[in-house]
Motif scaffolding. Structure first.
Motif, short mmCIF file in Angstrom:
data_model
loop_
_atom_site.label_atom_id
_atom_site.label_comp_id
_atom_site.label_asym_id
_atom_site.label_seq_id
_atom_site.Cartn_x
_atom_site.Cartn_y
_atom_site.Cartn_z
N ALA A 1 0.83 4.08 -2.80
CA ALA A 1 0.59 5.47 -2.41
C ALA A 1 1.69 6.38 -2.94
O ALA A 1 1.42 7.48 -3.42
CB ALA A 1 0.50 5.57 -0.89
N MET A 2 2.93 5.89 -2.87
CA MET A 2 4.04 6.71 -3.36
C MET A 2 3.98 6.89 -4.88
O MET A 2 4.25 7.97 -5.40
CB MET A 2 5.38 6.08 -2.95
CG MET A 2 5.68 6.30 -1.47
SD MET A 2 7.14 5.44 -0.92
CE MET A 2 8.40 6.58 -1.42
N ALA A 3 3.58 5.78 -5.56
CA ALA A 3 3.44 5.87 -7.03
C ALA A 3 2.35 6.85 -7.39
O ALA A 3 2.50 7.68 -8.29
CB ALA A 3 3.14 4.49 -7.60
N ALA A 4 1.24 6.78 -6.63
CA ALA A 4 0.10 7.67 -6.89
C ALA A 4 0.47 9.13 -6.61
O ALA A 4 -0.05 10.04 -7.24
CB ALA A 4 -1.08 7.25 -6.04
N ALA A 5 1.37 9.33 -5.65
CA ALA A 5 1.77 10.69 -5.30
C ALA A 5 2.79 11.26 -6.29
O ALA A 5 3.29 12.36 -6.11
CB ALA A 5 2.34 10.71 -3.89
N GLY A 6 3.12 10.46 -7.31
CA GLY A 6 3.99 10.96 -8.36
C GLY A 6 5.47 10.73 -8.13
O GLY A 6 6.31 11.33 -8.81
N LYS A 7 5.82 9.86 -7.16
CA LYS A 7 7.24 9.55 -6.94
C LYS A 7 7.75 8.71 -8.10
O LYS A 7 6.97 8.09 -8.84
CB LYS A 7 7.41 8.76 -5.64
CG LYS A 7 6.89 9.48 -4.40
CD LYS A 7 7.90 10.46 -3.87
CE LYS A 7 7.37 11.13 -2.60
NZ LYS A 7 8.19 12.26 -2.19
N SER B 1 9.07 4.53 -5.55
CA SER B 1 7.80 3.85 -5.22
C SER B 1 8.04 2.39 -4.85
O SER B 1 7.34 1.82 -4.03
CB SER B 1 6.83 3.91 -6.40
OG SER B 1 6.63 5.23 -6.78
N LEU B 2 9.04 1.79 -5.50
CA LEU B 2 9.30 0.37 -5.27
C LEU B 2 10.00 0.13 -3.94
O LEU B 2 10.00 -0.98 -3.40
CB LEU B 2 10.17 -0.15 -6.43
CG LEU B 2 9.95 -1.61 -6.83
CD1 LEU B 2 8.51 -1.81 -7.26
CD2 LEU B 2 10.91 -1.98 -7.95
N SER B 3 10.60 1.20 -3.41
CA SER B 3 11.42 1.06 -2.20
C SER B 3 10.72 0.35 -1.03
O SER B 3 11.31 -0.55 -0.44
CB SER B 3 11.93 2.45 -1.82
OG SER B 3 12.31 2.48 -0.51
N ALA C 1 0.84 -1.20 0.00
CA ALA C 1 0.00 0.00 0.00
C ALA C 1 0.88 1.25 0.00
O ALA C 1 0.58 2.23 -0.69
CB ALA C 1 -0.92 -0.01 1.21
N ALA C 2 1.99 1.18 0.76
CA ALA C 2 2.91 2.33 0.80
C ALA C 2 3.51 2.57 -0.58
O ALA C 2 3.64 3.72 -1.03
CB ALA C 2 4.00 2.08 1.83
#
Lengths: 325, 115
Positions: free
Chosen positions: A104-110, A115-117, A100-101
């Motif tokens: 969320a990071m991918a969705a936030a444009g990271k 995002s994969l981290s 989920a994290a």
């Protein structure tokens, strides 16, 4: 005799300290008694090969020494089935949180790597979860054994019977899969070609910019939803699948709600120069925000309920297995 | 190939069950033999002569466990120019042996009927 002494030295190394000398003295006597008897029968001294054969029969030093130790375990047989269920649930939950994290990071444009981290950190998190769960159960097992809780169990406090839920037919699942695919394609296309969703209302409203930000999240949701249904078609006996799917979808839904609640413009006016329309959109957004808040609360409750049900079912089965054994 | 794997798995199961079956019997036999005092080596020989082979790796740890449970008493004494540890049944051991013998006879009679 040098070979015998070397063997006994190796055995001694792995013996409990308090009994070492005593055990070695007794083993030495036993070995020497056997040698004496064999030598008396043969009328000569044993060759080195014959001594090797004799020692081989005793087993390797480690093997022999291990038989003198107390049986040791971190988690006993009584506690183990519950430990195993909880460990699996905790590892699964940790994976969901990390996934989920990442979403969320991918969705936030990271970036993709950023995002994969969280997912890449899962092995470390899993190791930590494994350690803590194991330590907790080892402590429970240790103190449980000390106070002998097992003697005080009460049949009236056993968990209720786990009712098996009626399984969906394959036809129902295939129909559901088709609907999910059609709806998914319509929704994903509609976010780009908004008239597919708004229809004539396109003259009044448009999606706010946040919908494009969380577009990858919708792709993930559609794919996960379709994958769960496909998995249930492939494995009809996977009765927990529905609960796991609900849990995952609710968690992803919560991420979507988070982004929508945190943006003032869920919808924007089709014509930014029409003040009446601006007012209308403002009112709609206000109403939508209240609705989103309620949806988020319901979602959190659902996640809690599904997680408890999933762990509870595991506990129920583990407890029944322990009682049955 | 699959037969070989199944065969070896069956052998392993058989060996584990055989060991489980022998474990309790050996305790009873050791307790019974130690009604008269013996040291490890002669005890092992006495059991072997009556058809109960037991290796050192099993016998000596068993003797220690039974002693720590208070069923055996032991003392170091010199014999044939070497010090040996002699074991014999303790008072508690005698009582337990009596009770276990009754249990054994009952199980034996039932099993004879069943088998």
């Amino acid at each position: 005799m040098e070979l015998i002494d070397r063997y006994l030295q190796a055995v001694k190394f792995s013996l409990p300290r308090a009994q070492r000398d005593d055990i070695i003295k007794e083993l030495r006597d036993s070995i020497l008694s056997q040698i004496e008897e064999k030598e008396a029968a043969l009328g000569r001294q044993l060759t080195k090969d014959e001594q090797v054969e004799l020692l081989k029969k005793l087993g390797s030093p480690m093997q022999l020494a291990s038989r003198y130790g107390k049986q040791q375990h971190v988690i006993g047989a009584t506690m183990f089935p519950i430990y195993w269920k909880v460990l699996k649930a905790a590892l699964g939950l940790a994976f969901l949180v990390q996934a989920a994290a990442s979403v969320a990071m991918a969705a936030a444009g990271k970036t993709f790597a950023q995002s994969l981290s969280p997912l890449l950190h899962y092995p470390g998190v899993a190791l930590s979860v494994f350690g803590w769960v194991t330590v907790a159960f080892a402590a429970m097992d240790f103190f449980g054994a000390k106070i002998q809780v097992s003697d005080r169990w009460d049949p009236r406090k056993l968990p209720p019977l786990v009712k098996s839920e009626p399984r969906k037919s394959r036809f129902e699942l295939i129909a559901r899969l088709v609907i999910q695919i059609v709806f998914g394609v319509w929704w994903l296309a509609g976010l780009h070609y908004q008239y597919l969703i708004f229809g004539p209302g396109i003259a009044l409203f448009r999606f706010g910019p946040v919908w494009q930000t969380i577009y990858p999240l919708f792709v993930v949701i559609v794919l996960v939803d379709v994958m769960f249904t496909a998995a249930m078609i492939a494995r009809p006996h996977w009765t927990q699948g529905r609960h796991v799917a609900l849990l995952v979808m609710s968690a992803l839904g919560l991420v979507v709600l988070y982004f929508l609640i945190n943006t003032p413009e869920v919808f924007v006016a089709a014509d930014p120069n029409a003040p009446e329309l601006q007012e209308l959109v403002k009112s709609v957004n206000y109403g939508i925000h209240i609705g989103l808040m309620i949806a988020a609360i319901v979602n959190v409750i659902n996640i809690g309920k599904e997680a408890i049900r999933l762990i509870g079912r595991s506990f129920g089965r583990a407890s029944q297995a322990s009682v049955g054994s | 190939m699959q037969h070989m794997v199944e065969g070896s798995a069956n052998n392993e199961v058989l060996e584990n069950l055989r060991l489980e079956l022998r474990r309790g019997c050996l305790i009873l036999a050791v307790l019974a033999e130690l009604r008269s005092e013996r040291y490890g080596y002669t005890l092992r020989k006495a059991l072997a002569q009556q058809g109960l082979e037991i290796d050192e790796g099993t016998l000596y740890p068993l003797l220690r466990r039974l002693e720590s449970q208070g069923l055996l008493a032991s003392e170091w004494r010199e014999e044939d120019k070497r010090t040996k540890r002699f074991y014999r049944l303790s008072t508690d051991g005698k009582l337990i042996l009596k009770q276990l013998s009754v249990e054994w006879k009952s199980i034996n009679a039932s099993l004879n009927e069943i088998l």
